[in-house]
Structure formats: C-alpha cells, structure tokens
Scaffold this motif. Structure first.
Motif, short mmCIF file in Angstrom:
data_model
loop_
_atom_site.label_atom_id
_atom_site.label_comp_id
_atom_site.label_asym_id
_atom_site.label_seq_id
_atom_site.Cartn_x
_atom_site.Cartn_y
_atom_site.Cartn_z
N ASP A 22 0.84 -1.21 0.00
CA ASP A 22 0.00 0.00 0.00
C ASP A 22 0.87 1.26 0.00
OD1 ASP A 22 -2.27 -1.50 -0.02
OD2 ASP A 22 -2.77 -1.22 2.10
N ILE A 27 -1.16 4.42 -1.06
CA ILE A 27 -2.46 4.21 -0.43
C ILE A 27 -2.35 4.48 1.07
CG2 ILE A 27 -4.27 2.51 0.07
CD1 ILE A 27 -3.51 1.10 -2.53
N GLU A 31 -7.52 4.07 3.84
CA GLU A 31 -8.00 3.60 2.54
C GLU A 31 -7.63 2.13 2.34
OE1 GLU A 31 -7.44 4.50 -2.26
OE2 GLU A 31 -6.29 5.64 -0.77
N LEU A 35 -10.10 -1.04 1.59
CA LEU A 35 -9.92 -1.95 0.45
C LEU A 35 -9.87 -3.40 0.91
CD1 LEU A 35 -7.33 0.09 -1.65
CD2 LEU A 35 -9.74 -0.31 -2.19
N ARG A 36 -9.30 -3.64 2.10
CA ARG A 36 -9.26 -5.02 2.62
C ARG A 36 -10.65 -5.51 3.01
NH1 ARG A 36 -3.51 -4.40 5.94
NH2 ARG A 36 -2.56 -3.26 4.21
N LEU A 38 -13.34 -4.47 1.45
CA LEU A 38 -13.95 -4.75 0.15
C LEU A 38 -13.47 -6.08 -0.41
CD1 LEU A 38 -13.83 -1.23 -1.56
CD2 LEU A 38 -15.83 -2.42 -0.63
N LYS A 39 -12.21 -6.41 -0.16
CA LYS A 39 -11.69 -7.71 -0.59
C LYS A 39 -12.45 -8.83 0.11
CE LYS A 39 -8.86 -10.74 -2.39
NZ LYS A 39 -8.96 -11.11 -3.82
#
Length: 294
Positions: A22, A27, A31, A35-36, A38-39
């Motif tokens: 990241d 990143i 953020e 994203l993790r 969302l993963k």
C-alpha cells in the motif's frame, strides 16, 4: 497429517507485506483498510457463486464442486483474519477466545451432544474450561492445547520477550536498526553461550536440560531481534514459506533448491525497499543507529 494450528505469524507477515505494498502505491492506511474490507466482500461473493454453481442454478456456467466451495469459504476466512490483523495485534488471542466461547455455547445448546447440558430457558451456557498451555483438553499432556482446533493457546515468543524487556524498562526500537557496539557484542555473547550450553546438554544425554537450553536459545534469539527491531515472527514465516518450495534431497540429506524454489525476501518483510539507502535501512540490512561506534 499436517499440523492445523492457526499460522499466526504467516498472517501477521501478510499484513506487513500488504502495508508495504500500500505504501509503495501511495495508499493511505485508512484507505488500505477499506480496500481489505472490500476484498472480504469480494471473497464472500465468490463463495456465494460457488454455492450457486454447486446447485447448478446458473445453466450458463459450469457446475462447481464441493471443494470449490470449501476453497472459497477458506478464502473468506483468510481475508477476514488478515483484515482483523490489520486493526489489532491481539487478533489471534481474541479470535481464539471467540471460537471457544461461541462453540461451547453451540455445543451446550444441542440436545444429546456428549457432555452437553440442557440449559434452562434464558440461561447462559457455561464457557469452555480453561486449559493450561501445553496441556490438552481433559488434562492430557500428550496433546498440546489447541492442537487440531486452530486456536492459539499462548502469545508468540516475540510478545513474551517484549513483555520481559518492558518489565526491565528497556526501550526497544520500533523498526529494524543496528545497535551500538556494546549492545551488539553483548548479544553475540548471549547467543554463543546459550548455543554452547544446548550442545553440552545434548552431549551429556540430558534431555530435560536440552529442552531448557533450546528454549533459552530461542528466547535469546528473539531478544536479540527485539533489540534490533527485527520482526522475527514475520521473518520466520517468510523463511518457512521459502523452505516449503524446496525439494527433498535424493540421498536423504538437507533439502535442496530445485526449479520450484522461491527464495525468502527478508528485506521486504523488514520493510526495506531496493530504493532505500543503506544508511537508512537498505535491502542489505545495513541500518545504523546514531550510537554505533566507528
């Protein structure tokens, strides 16, 4: 059978590598955490698709197998653990506590389950009995606690060593750095002394003494890493990953590096990048402390 114990160090190492990636991509931490999450959602969707494929509900696509579904569910679990580990260093202990508490309630609530009591309406089922480290359920010393359940039963060696140094009031570095000459000389003496004592115990056929001296070797090794700010759990996990890509020696000796071998990237695990200058902590690991003597 493989040891199913939860690979705590490997997950912590994965978090460090993701943090490094990241940072390289610009990143920010918040953020990256989003994203993790969302993963994790993505992995849940893939598990749902595997179930739909298993049932043949989508005639446009090939059917999934039960193993496909199992693999996707394990990906969900792994993604969840990595995300939790990104938030707190005590994720493994908290996960173990949750597993024990919630499964014990489930077992207690199932009529006819061996050892399960019928709870009174509104009653809270009892929590699982505490098990001493190194002793299995029922007090069986031959089966380590948590073995076969994937539940950590003791803090990592690094956590214990850092606790010890904290009790002594030692100020440990937060990132890998070489120390002053006196500290380095003392740590080398400690390592050599403990290794020699382990060899002596083995030569004297003292199995109990050997066990103690081997523990001392590990403790001093982790203590040295703590003094240098080295994340030894993560480094060990990376070495283990690399070792798993080796092949058995044809003559039964030391494992060899075959065509599938992938060397350990210890520099990356330690947070060093190829662009970092050596004096600030480069890939060769030649980070220096202001107190280093000429």
């Amino acid at each position: 059978m493989p040891d199913p114990t939860l690979p705590v160090a490997a997950i912590d190492a994965a978090v460090r590598v993701l943090d490094l990636n990241d940072a390289r991509n610009g990143i920010e931490p918040r953020e990256g955490l989003a994203l993790r999450v969302l993963k994790l959602v993505e992995e849940c969707g893939e598990a749902s698709a595997a179930l739909i494929g298993l049932r043949g509900q989508n005639p446009r696509k090939s059917r999934s197998s039960e193993q496909d579904l199992v693999d996707e569910l394990l990906d969900v679990a792994l993604s969840a653990l990595v995300t939790a580990a990104s938030l707190t260093g005590s994720w493994a202990e908290r996960f173990g506590d949750q597993v024990l508490a919630k499964t014990s309630r489930l077992v207690a609530a199932i009529p006819g389950e061996p050892g399960a009591a019928s709870p009174a309406p509104g009653a809270v089922p009892p929590a699982a009995p505490a098990v001493a480290p190194g002793v299995g359920p029922g007090g069986d010393p031959g089966r380590p606690a948590g073995r076969g359940r994937g539940i950590p039963t003791a803090p990592s060696v690094m956590a214990m060593v850092r606790e010890f140094h904290g009790a002594l009031g030692d100020d440990l570095p937060g990132s890998p750095r070489l120390q002053d000459a006196a500290t380095r000389r003392l740590r080398r003496e400690f390592l050599a002394e403990e290794a020699a004592e382990a060899v002596a115990a083995d030569e004297n056929d003292d199995l109990v003494g050997l066990a103690q001296e081997l523990a001392d070797v590990v403790y001093v090794a982790y203590g040295t890493a703590a003094r240098y700010g080295i994340p030894l759990d993560a480094v060990l996990a990376e070495i283990h990953r690399a070792n798993l890509t080796k092949e058995a020696h044809p003559a039964g000796g030391k494992a060899v590096k075959g065509p599938t071998f992938r060397p350990a990237d210890v520099a990356a695990v330690m947070g060093f990048t190829p662009a970092a200058p050596a004096e600030a902590g480069g890939p060769a690991g030649r980070a220096v402390d202001e107190r280093v003597e000429p």
